[in-house]
Enzyme design. Structure first.
Site, PDB file in Angstrom:
ATOM      1  N   GLY A  49       6.333  37.021  90.172  1.00 28.62           N
ATOM      2  CA  GLY A  49       7.027  37.996  89.342  1.00 28.62           C
ATOM      3  C   GLY A  49       5.998  38.943  88.775  1.00 28.62           C
ATOM      4  O   GLY A  49       4.791  38.677  88.822  1.00 28.62           O
ATOM      5  N   GLN A  54       2.828  44.574  82.443  1.00 28.57           N
ATOM      6  CA  GLN A  54       1.614  44.089  83.113  1.00 28.57           C
ATOM      7  C   GLN A  54       0.942  45.201  83.933  1.00 28.57           C
ATOM      8  O   GLN A  54      -0.213  45.041  84.324  1.00 28.57           O
ATOM      9  CB  GLN A  54       1.934  42.919  84.044  1.00 28.57           C
ATOM     10  CG  GLN A  54       2.234  41.614  83.316  1.00 28.57           C
ATOM     11  CD  GLN A  54       2.448  40.499  84.313  1.00 28.57           C
ATOM     12  OE1 GLN A  54       3.543  40.338  84.848  1.00 28.57           O
ATOM     13  NE2 GLN A  54       1.397  39.739  84.592  1.00 28.57           N
ATOM     14  N   CYS A 102      -0.630  33.127  85.763  1.00 26.44           N
ATOM     15  CA  CYS A 102      -0.197  34.504  85.500  1.00 26.44           C
ATOM     16  C   CYS A 102      -1.224  35.474  86.053  1.00 26.44           C
ATOM     17  O   CYS A 102      -2.432  35.240  85.913  1.00 26.44           O
ATOM     18  CB  CYS A 102      -0.053  34.688  83.984  1.00 26.44           C
ATOM     19  SG  CYS A 102       0.480  36.333  83.514  1.00 26.44           S
ATOM     20  N   LEU A 103      -0.746  36.563  86.657  1.00 23.11           N
ATOM     21  CA  LEU A 103      -1.658  37.562  87.215  1.00 23.11           C
ATOM     22  C   LEU A 103      -2.482  38.243  86.126  1.00 23.11           C
ATOM     23  O   LEU A 103      -3.521  38.826  86.421  1.00 23.11           O
ATOM     24  CB  LEU A 103      -0.871  38.617  88.007  1.00 23.11           C
ATOM     25  CG  LEU A 103      -0.184  38.100  89.272  1.00 23.11           C
ATOM     26  CD1 LEU A 103       0.713  39.179  89.859  1.00 23.11           C
ATOM     27  CD2 LEU A 103      -1.198  37.627  90.303  1.00 23.11           C
ATOM     28  N   HIS A 144       9.212  33.035  82.147  1.00 26.58           N
ATOM     29  CA  HIS A 144       7.843  33.563  82.123  1.00 26.58           C
ATOM     30  C   HIS A 144       7.862  35.094  82.144  1.00 26.58           C
ATOM     31  O   HIS A 144       7.152  35.738  81.364  1.00 26.58           O
ATOM     32  CB  HIS A 144       7.064  33.005  83.326  1.00 26.58           C
ATOM     33  CG  HIS A 144       5.669  33.495  83.430  1.00 26.58           C
ATOM     34  ND1 HIS A 144       4.576  32.680  83.234  1.00 26.58           N
ATOM     35  CD2 HIS A 144       5.173  34.737  83.722  1.00 26.58           C
ATOM     36  CE1 HIS A 144       3.468  33.402  83.378  1.00 26.58           C
ATOM     37  NE2 HIS A 144       3.799  34.645  83.684  1.00 26.58           N
ATOM     38  N   GLU A 145       8.679  35.672  83.022  1.00 23.05           N
ATOM     39  CA  GLU A 145       8.688  37.139  83.156  1.00 23.05           C
ATOM     40  C   GLU A 145       9.308  37.813  81.936  1.00 23.05           C
ATOM     41  O   GLU A 145       8.799  38.828  81.458  1.00 23.05           O
ATOM     42  CB  GLU A 145       9.413  37.561  84.445  1.00 23.05           C
ATOM     43  CG  GLU A 145       8.730  37.111  85.722  1.00 23.05           C
ATOM     44  CD  GLU A 145       7.237  37.397  85.758  1.00 23.05           C
ATOM     45  OE1 GLU A 145       6.807  38.468  85.278  1.00 23.05           O
ATOM     46  OE2 GLU A 145       6.486  36.541  86.238  1.00 23.05           O
ATOM     47  N   HIS A 148       6.983  38.086  79.063  1.00 15.76           N
ATOM     48  CA  HIS A 148       6.081  39.240  79.135  1.00 15.76           C
ATOM     49  C   HIS A 148       6.695  40.446  78.426  1.00 15.76           C
ATOM     50  O   HIS A 148       6.015  41.163  77.690  1.00 15.76           O
ATOM     51  CB  HIS A 148       5.813  39.633  80.594  1.00 15.76           C
ATOM     52  CG  HIS A 148       4.700  38.868  81.247  1.00 15.76           C
ATOM     53  ND1 HIS A 148       3.415  38.880  80.767  1.00 15.76           N
ATOM     54  CD2 HIS A 148       4.680  38.086  82.351  1.00 15.76           C
ATOM     55  CE1 HIS A 148       2.645  38.133  81.561  1.00 15.76           C
ATOM     56  NE2 HIS A 148       3.391  37.630  82.522  1.00 15.76           N
TER      57      HIS A 148
HETATM   58 NI    NI Z   1       2.719  36.415  84.080  1.00 14.99          NI
END
Ligand code: NI
Length: 191
Positions: A49, A54, A102-103, A144-145, A148
């Protein structure tokens, strides 16, 4: 096709709650291109995701897709989903322990308690209504998304900091045990 830079932990854009996107802005050619770029960037980075903030755009939009993901080989597949102005409502109190990465948080994973069932209300990228229930590991990805978009990172929700590990140590010490737990969750919730 354009790949966007991904903000890293410590950048304030990840900590600011995002603003809702009005329908007219959503449907503009410029915003539709942005969504394409968000999806391309998620694919390029092998993310499950990616949230708009981000990639430095503080709007309430995220992309989710799991298709035989090399970063998360145990995750059940999720078809490409764009959530615009999403709202998540837990169904019941049941939670499970999800091992997340997470990225925006390089080379770190940790265990996060997540609701096992959620109602998801949002718009799709064309302004159509989404109202559905997600369960299990997939519900963890949605939480999670959307976290963010509220300025939260999985790090904030790690209840036991002794679970924090690099990806290498995850593979070495934690992955096989977690795969067993994932299997039990998928057997129970179907995703
Ligand atoms: Ni993430």
């Amino acid at each position: 096709m354009a790949f966007l830079r991904i903000a890293q932990v410590g950048h304030p854009v990840l900590r600011a709650p995002t603003r809702e996107v009005p329908r007219e802005e959503l449907l503009s050619a410029e915003f539709q291109r942005f969504i394409d770029d968000l999806v391309d960037t998620m694919h390029e980075a092998n993310g499950a995701g990616l949230a708009a903030n981000q990639v430095y755009r503080s709007v309430r939009v995220c992309a989710i897709e799991v298709k035989d993901n090399p970063r998360y080989p145990y995750k059940p597949n999720i078809p490409l989903t764009i959530l615009v102005n999403p709202k998540l409502t837990p169904i019941g109190e049941t939670k499970f322990d999800n091992y997340e990465g997470c990225l925006s948080v390089p080379d770190l994973r940790g265990v996060v308690p997540r609701y096992a069932e959620l109602r998801v209300q949002a718009l799709d990228r064309h302004g159509g209504e989404i109202d559905r229930v997600v369960r299990g590991i997939t519900a963890g990805t949605f939480q999670h998304e959307v976290d963010h978009l509220d300025g939260k990172l999985f790090l904030d929700r790690v209840a036991d900091t002794t679970t924090l590990c690099t990806w290498k140590e995850f593979a070495r010490h934690h992955e096989s045990g977690f795969r067993e737990r994932v299997k039990a969750i998928v057997d129970r919730y179907g995703s």
